[in-house]
Write an enzyme that holds these catalytic residues in place. Structure first.
Site, mmCIF file in Angstrom:
data_model
loop_
_atom_site.group_PDB
_atom_site.id
_atom_site.type_symbol
_atom_site.label_atom_id
_atom_site.label_comp_id
_atom_site.label_asym_id
_atom_site.label_seq_id
_atom_site.Cartn_x
_atom_site.Cartn_y
_atom_site.Cartn_z
ATOM 1 N N GLU A 1 0.005 -1.062 5.624
ATOM 2 C CA GLU A 1 1.102 -0.668 6.501
ATOM 3 C C GLU A 1 1.006 0.804 6.884
ATOM 4 O O GLU A 1 1.470 1.196 7.957
ATOM 5 C CB GLU A 1 2.450 -0.915 5.808
ATOM 6 C CG GLU A 1 3.659 -0.791 6.744
ATOM 7 C CD GLU A 1 4.252 0.611 6.809
ATOM 8 O OE1 GLU A 1 5.098 0.842 7.697
ATOM 9 O OE2 GLU A 1 3.877 1.494 5.998
ATOM 10 N N ASP B 1 0.817 -1.217 0.000
ATOM 11 C CA ASP B 1 0.000 0.000 0.000
ATOM 12 C C ASP B 1 0.847 1.262 0.000
ATOM 13 O O ASP B 1 2.043 1.240 0.311
ATOM 14 C CB ASP B 1 -0.959 0.016 1.198
ATOM 15 C CG ASP B 1 -0.237 -0.018 2.544
ATOM 16 O OD1 ASP B 1 0.792 -0.728 2.653
ATOM 17 O OD2 ASP B 1 -0.688 0.665 3.479
#
Lengths: 370, 370
Positions: free
Chosen positions: B144, B88
């Site tokens: 994350e 991400d």
């Protein structure tokens, strides 16, 4: 005596509440005034009743300006004194702490302390002292318990300053029936301590504004505030942090800490002098003024005040808080607080006044004016 | 090799985006990965593409758990190493900083630094190192950049901890292509300084909590934070106020001041030891923990790590921030950060990576694994 000022309310408007009987004793009159609820902004009914009672029950010159009522003698005396009290109260409790209730030697209910006992004393004096030794101005005003911009005394000072002219003023705020002279000024500032943001994992890359504020807080904690004699009364100054804020996130070194400081200064200092002191105290940091009001000297060196102290024969101390007496000080009129009721009970659910304080306050002021 | 775990996504689902070509050079592959936008919470398309590429382009054992993709060798080597990277990114800019753009020797766009360059390196290694000297586990995970509870690596640690078993782990977060070992732990607490309220006109009747906090701030400012060697790397601790609040009104002495403190501690201390230190530092004041995460030792004393340092031949420093390497430490797996890109450009509008760093990182890791 009919009033001739153009903006007065016609006295012919019939009041919806029973008229105030100024011949009644002080306790009955206090209860009657309290029972006309007059929370700030809703003082018209009580102002109507006060105006009507003064017009019918006294020979004073009466003026009405908004919900401010002014009644004066004009006997050509060498001195003029002014007695002032506010008509409004803070909101009632739930359930309402009205109507008043006499329980033993105390009168309970909203306004008994702050400050319809004082208003009742003013009205009793207005009705009974026809030939005072000094000319007297009685002022009854609205909106004391809310923001300063609405204060009726402030409005009168701006619109009809001549009505506040006097050699000495007594504000009948509750003082537990002792004399509190003058008042301290108040200055509130924000002091900004700058820093430099950084990730808290690398604090050495920043400059922690909160850490730096520690030195200022320690300086405040160690500061010996002035104790100052003014006109024979002792004022204790205070320089206090009243707020602090800093930090933006849990992992960021604060780049700014803002300290809010309140300086309560003795009335030997002007607002400008107070600000200069604070700027010097926090030298090196930006200081922004957020609130400022001057103090008031007690003026106990004036003859009217000396007579007041002598005739009342009650303890005399300095007023440590700020009150509307400062509004008089701005006109050069020294002023004191003196009224029935324990100020610690003002605004409380169990607001109540000993009836002896009502009687004693009336008698004391009668000795002085009579 | 087909995957047989029950919760894997069938590879037969046709991808809506062009397949990732693991045979392409590292710059082309990084650009292709960046151009599949995958803001946190929206990683499915990229996870699909990564899974498909690994299944078709490598002989690795591939598993899919949610949007976490794991690919492993199982060659019976004496040691296993793990390479991990998150799929991400933080949100795009407005206008979007995608698609990527190659300008001279730099690749610009969201994710080029944090951390799709690292993901591309992982995929290139997965495709090209068929017979690594050590068994290898590649982990690609989601979420994350958002709250820790959503972190895909954390989910995998709880649901399939055996997949994270390794002797040494490398997290390919941007480190400007140097090795950052382990990470510091972080503890955030609130320290409450009590006082006693009073009217600021009578500060002596109260006890100013903000003033009292000054001593704690000065102690923080004067504190010499530890500098600690752990497994040959030097960690600089930090003990920082990251927030302060106190005060209720402009005329009230504060009865409470709350200091928020962040302690970044070297990985020789456990969370419990860190808390004990902070409680001792603020002895006499209530300390409430609001956040705590352990540090991670770099583990550079292990053979796999020593070889890693030798083969990479790049500068080695301690990681001063907190990263997901700490999640490995909780399993007893030493871990380091090593990846292309300047971490100072992460999350920025002008996020960009020098293409030499992409090539060098790939080459360095190839030397180690190959």
């Amino acid at each position: 005596m009919p009033d001739s000022t153009p903006d007065s309310t016609p006295a012919s408007t019939p009041p919806l509440t029973p008229p105030l009987d100024l011949a009644a004793d002080i306790v009955t009159l206090t209860a009657a005034i309290c029972d006309i609820a007059s929370v700030s902004g809703d003082e018209a009914t009580l102002a109507d009743a006060v105006e009507a009672a003064l017009r019918t029950g006294t020979a004073l010159q009466v003026e009405r300006h908004g919900n401010v009522v002014v009644a004066r003698t004009d006997l050509g005396r060498a001195e003029r004194v002014l007695l002032a009290g506010h008509l409004d109260t803070v909101p009632l409790t739930d359930p309402p702490n009205l109507p008043t209730r006499l329980d033993g030697d105390q009168l309970w209910g909203r306004g008994t302390v702050d400050m319809k006992g004082g208003v009742a004393v003013q009205l009793r004096l207005a009705a009974t002292v026809a030939q005072p030794r000094r000319d007297v101005t009685y002022v009854f005003y609205d909106n004391e318990e809310v923001e300063s911009s609405k204060n009726g005394l402030g409005h009168l000072a701006r619109s009809h300053p001549h009505l506040l002219a006097a050699d000495f003023a007594v504000l009948l705020e509750p003082t537990n029936a002792q004399v509190e002279g003058g008042c301290k000024g108040t200055l509130r500032v924000e002091v900004e301590v700058p820093g430099k943001a950084a990730h808290s994992g690398r604090p050495w890359a920043g400059d922690n504004a909160v850490h730096k504020t520690g030195a200022l807080l320690t300086k405040l904690a160690e500061h010996q505030a002035r104790v100052v004699d003014v006109d024979g009364l002792t004022y204790h100054e205070g320089l206090s942090a009243v707020g602090i804020r800093g930090g933006t996130a849990g992992n960021v070194i604060p780049d700014r800490c803002v300290l809010t400081v309140n300086y309560r200064f003795a009335p030997d200092r002007s607002e400008q002098e107070a600000l200069a002191f604070v700027r010097d105290f926090f030298a090196g940091y930006p200081v922004t003024v957020t609130d400022s009001a001057p103090g008031a000297r007690p003026g106990l060196d004036r003859q009217a005040a000396r007579d007041f102290i002598r005739d009342l024969d009650v303890p005399v101390t300095a007023k440590e808080g700020w009150t509307d007496v400062a509004r008089f000080a701005q006109f050069g009129v020294p002023a004191v607080n003196f009224g029935p009721g324990d100020p610690m009970l003002a605004h409380k659910e169990d607001e109540r006044v000993p009836i002896t304080q009502l009687r004693d306050a009336e008698a004391a002021l009668l000795r002085w004016l009579g």
